[in-house]
Design a protein around this motif. Structure first.
Motif, PDB file in Angstrom:
ATOM      1  N   ASN A 266      11.185 -10.983-147.878  1.00  0.00           N
ATOM      2  CA  ASN A 266      12.551 -11.501-147.953  1.00  0.00           C
ATOM      3  C   ASN A 266      12.951 -11.974-146.552  1.00  0.00           C
ATOM      4  O   ASN A 266      13.952 -11.537-145.995  1.00  0.00           O
ATOM      5  CB  ASN A 266      13.509 -10.430-148.484  1.00  0.00           C
ATOM      6  N   TYR A 267      12.169 -12.869-145.998  1.00  0.00           N
ATOM      7  CA  TYR A 267      12.326 -13.326-144.619  1.00  0.00           C
ATOM      8  C   TYR A 267      13.681 -13.996-144.430  1.00  0.00           C
ATOM      9  O   TYR A 267      14.083 -14.850-145.208  1.00  0.00           O
ATOM     10  CB  TYR A 267      11.209 -14.312-144.279  1.00  0.00           C
ATOM     11  N   LYS A 268      14.369 -13.613-143.389  1.00  0.00           N
ATOM     12  CA  LYS A 268      15.678 -14.186-143.062  1.00  0.00           C
ATOM     13  C   LYS A 268      15.539 -15.161-141.894  1.00  0.00           C
ATOM     14  O   LYS A 268      15.067 -14.789-140.822  1.00  0.00           O
ATOM     15  CB  LYS A 268      16.665 -13.088-142.664  1.00  0.00           C
ATOM     16  N   THR A 269      15.973 -16.408-142.113  1.00  0.00           N
ATOM     17  CA  THR A 269      15.962 -17.397-141.027  1.00  0.00           C
ATOM     18  C   THR A 269      17.230 -17.282-140.180  1.00  0.00           C
ATOM     19  O   THR A 269      17.250 -17.766-139.060  1.00  0.00           O
ATOM     20  CB  THR A 269      15.883 -18.831-141.570  1.00  0.00           C
TER      21      THR A 269
ATOM     22  N   ARG B 175      10.444 -19.283-148.510  1.00  0.00           N
ATOM     23  CA  ARG B 175      10.228 -18.750-149.854  1.00  0.00           C
ATOM     24  C   ARG B 175       8.742 -18.561-150.115  1.00  0.00           C
ATOM     25  O   ARG B 175       7.925 -19.422-149.781  1.00  0.00           O
ATOM     26  CB  ARG B 175      10.753 -19.718-150.911  1.00  0.00           C
ATOM     27  N   MET B 176       8.428 -17.452-150.757  1.00  0.00           N
ATOM     28  CA  MET B 176       7.084 -17.201-151.241  1.00  0.00           C
ATOM     29  C   MET B 176       7.186 -16.968-152.736  1.00  0.00           C
ATOM     30  O   MET B 176       8.106 -16.289-153.192  1.00  0.00           O
ATOM     31  CB  MET B 176       6.471 -15.982-150.554  1.00  0.00           C
ATOM     32  N   LYS B 177       6.247 -17.534-153.473  1.00  0.00           N
ATOM     33  CA  LYS B 177       6.222 -17.369-154.921  1.00  0.00           C
ATOM     34  C   LYS B 177       4.828 -16.947-155.351  1.00  0.00           C
ATOM     35  O   LYS B 177       3.834 -17.446-154.822  1.00  0.00           O
ATOM     36  CB  LYS B 177       6.583 -18.679-155.625  1.00  0.00           C
TER      37      LYS B 177
ATOM     38  N   GLU C  44       6.052 -17.456-136.440  1.00  0.00           N
ATOM     39  CA  GLU C  44       5.753 -17.920-135.077  1.00  0.00           C
ATOM     40  C   GLU C  44       6.426 -19.262-134.814  1.00  0.00           C
ATOM     41  O   GLU C  44       7.063 -19.470-133.774  1.00  0.00           O
ATOM     42  CB  GLU C  44       4.236 -18.045-134.890  1.00  0.00           C
ATOM     43  N   PHE C  45       6.299 -20.178-135.766  1.00  0.00           N
ATOM     44  CA  PHE C  45       6.947 -21.487-135.660  1.00  0.00           C
ATOM     45  C   PHE C  45       8.461 -21.319-135.495  1.00  0.00           C
ATOM     46  O   PHE C  45       9.071 -21.897-134.595  1.00  0.00           O
ATOM     47  CB  PHE C  45       6.627 -22.315-136.912  1.00  0.00           C
ATOM     48  N   TRP C  46       9.064 -20.496-136.346  1.00  0.00           N
ATOM     49  CA  TRP C  46      10.515 -20.314-136.336  1.00  0.00           C
ATOM     50  C   TRP C  46      10.990 -19.698-135.027  1.00  0.00           C
ATOM     51  O   TRP C  46      12.062 -20.054-134.517  1.00  0.00           O
ATOM     52  CB  TRP C  46      10.945 -19.484-137.540  1.00  0.00           C
ATOM     53  N   SER C  47      10.213 -18.792-134.469  1.00  0.00           N
ATOM     54  CA  SER C  47      10.626 -18.173-133.198  1.00  0.00           C
ATOM     55  C   SER C  47      10.678 -19.218-132.080  1.00  0.00           C
ATOM     56  O   SER C  47      11.429 -19.061-131.125  1.00  0.00           O
ATOM     57  CB  SER C  47       9.703 -17.013-132.824  1.00  0.00           C
ATOM     58  N   ASN C  48       9.918 -20.301-132.217  1.00  0.00           N
ATOM     59  CA  ASN C  48       9.923 -21.380-131.225  1.00  0.00           C
ATOM     60  C   ASN C  48      11.019 -22.414-131.449  1.00  0.00           C
ATOM     61  O   ASN C  48      11.529 -22.991-130.491  1.00  0.00           O
ATOM     62  CB  ASN C  48       8.576 -22.101-131.212  1.00  0.00           C
ATOM     63  N   VAL C  49      11.371 -22.680-132.713  1.00  0.00           N
ATOM     64  CA  VAL C  49      12.268 -23.806-132.991  1.00  0.00           C
ATOM     65  C   VAL C  49      13.658 -23.416-133.479  1.00  0.00           C
ATOM     66  O   VAL C  49      14.535 -24.274-133.561  1.00  0.00           O
ATOM     67  CB  VAL C  49      11.642 -24.792-134.014  1.00  0.00           C
ATOM     68  N   LYS C  50      13.897 -22.162-133.775  1.00  0.00           N
ATOM     69  CA  LYS C  50      15.188 -21.764-134.333  1.00  0.00           C
ATOM     70  C   LYS C  50      16.378 -22.249-133.507  1.00  0.00           C
ATOM     71  O   LYS C  50      17.372 -22.708-134.086  1.00  0.00           O
ATOM     72  CB  LYS C  50      15.247 -20.243-134.502  1.00  0.00           C
TER      73      LYS C  50
END
Length: 153
Positions: free
Chosen positions: A37-40, A48-50, A140-146
Motif C-alpha cells: 500500500n505504497y504512499k507517494t 498500484r500493484m495488481k 528508488e525513482f520516487w525518492s529522487n523525483v518526488k
C-alpha cells in the motif's frame, strides 16, 4: 469457477504473504514502508500493484479529475522517463487518458506479466518475483523525483 469469498480470501492471503516477504526490505531512504500500500504522498498519484486471474501488473496511476492537470502531471513524469526506465532496467507502457474499471479517466505508466493466476499458489513466486524488484525500483525513482511533484500537493 471461483466463488467471490474464495477470490477475496486468496487475494488477501497473497497480499499478506507479499507483505511478509517485503517487510525486511527498507525504502530507498532507509525507512520502513508498507510496500503493498505504497504512499507517494502526492494526491491522486498512486503506485498500484495488481495480482489477478491471468496477469499481474505494477504501475503509476494519475487520477486527477481535472484532465488538464492529469495531463500536466503525466508530462512531468515523461520528463523523467529516461531515468525511470534506467532504474527499472526496462521499458514500461505509457497511457495518457485511458479508462479504469469504473469508466473513470486515468493515466498510467505500467508493466504487466501475463499468464499468471493469483488463484494458483504455484504462481505466487513468479508474481512476487515480478512485483518485488519493480516496487523497489519505483521507490528508488520516487525518492529522487518526488520534489518535482510537490507543487501538485
Amino acid at each position: 469457477m471461483y466463488k467471490r469469498a474464495e477470490i477475496t480470501k486468496t487475494k488477501q492471503d497473497f497480499w499478506t504473504a507479499f507483505g511478509q516477504y517485503m517487510k525486511p526490505v527498507p525504502s530507498a531512504e532507509g525507512g520502513r514502508v508498507n510496500w503493498q500500500n505504497y504512499k507517494t504522498h502526492v494526491p491522486q498519484v498512486f503506485f498500484r500493484m495488481k495480482a489477478e486471474r491471468g496477469f499481474a501488473a505494477i504501475g503509476i496511476e494519475i487520477n486527477f479529475k481535472d484532465l488538464d492537470l492529469q495531463e500536466l502531471v503525466f508530462e512531468q513524469f515523461e520528463t523523467f522517463k529516461k531515468m525511470l526506465h534506467g532504474i527499472l532496467e526496462e521499458e514500461w507502457d505509457w497511457q495518457l487518458h485511458t479508462y479504469d474499471n469504473y469508466g473513470k479517466t486515468t493515466s498510467k505508466i505500467e508493466k504487466k506479466l501475463d499468464g499468471v493466476n493469483v488463484m494458483n499458489q504455484d504462481d505466487w513466486p513468479a508474481i512476487i518475483s515480478f512485483l518485488k524488484p519493480r516496487i523497489i525500483a519505483l521507490d528508488e525513482f520516487w525518492s529522487n523525483v518526488k520534489p518535482a511533484f510537490e507543487d501538485f500537493l
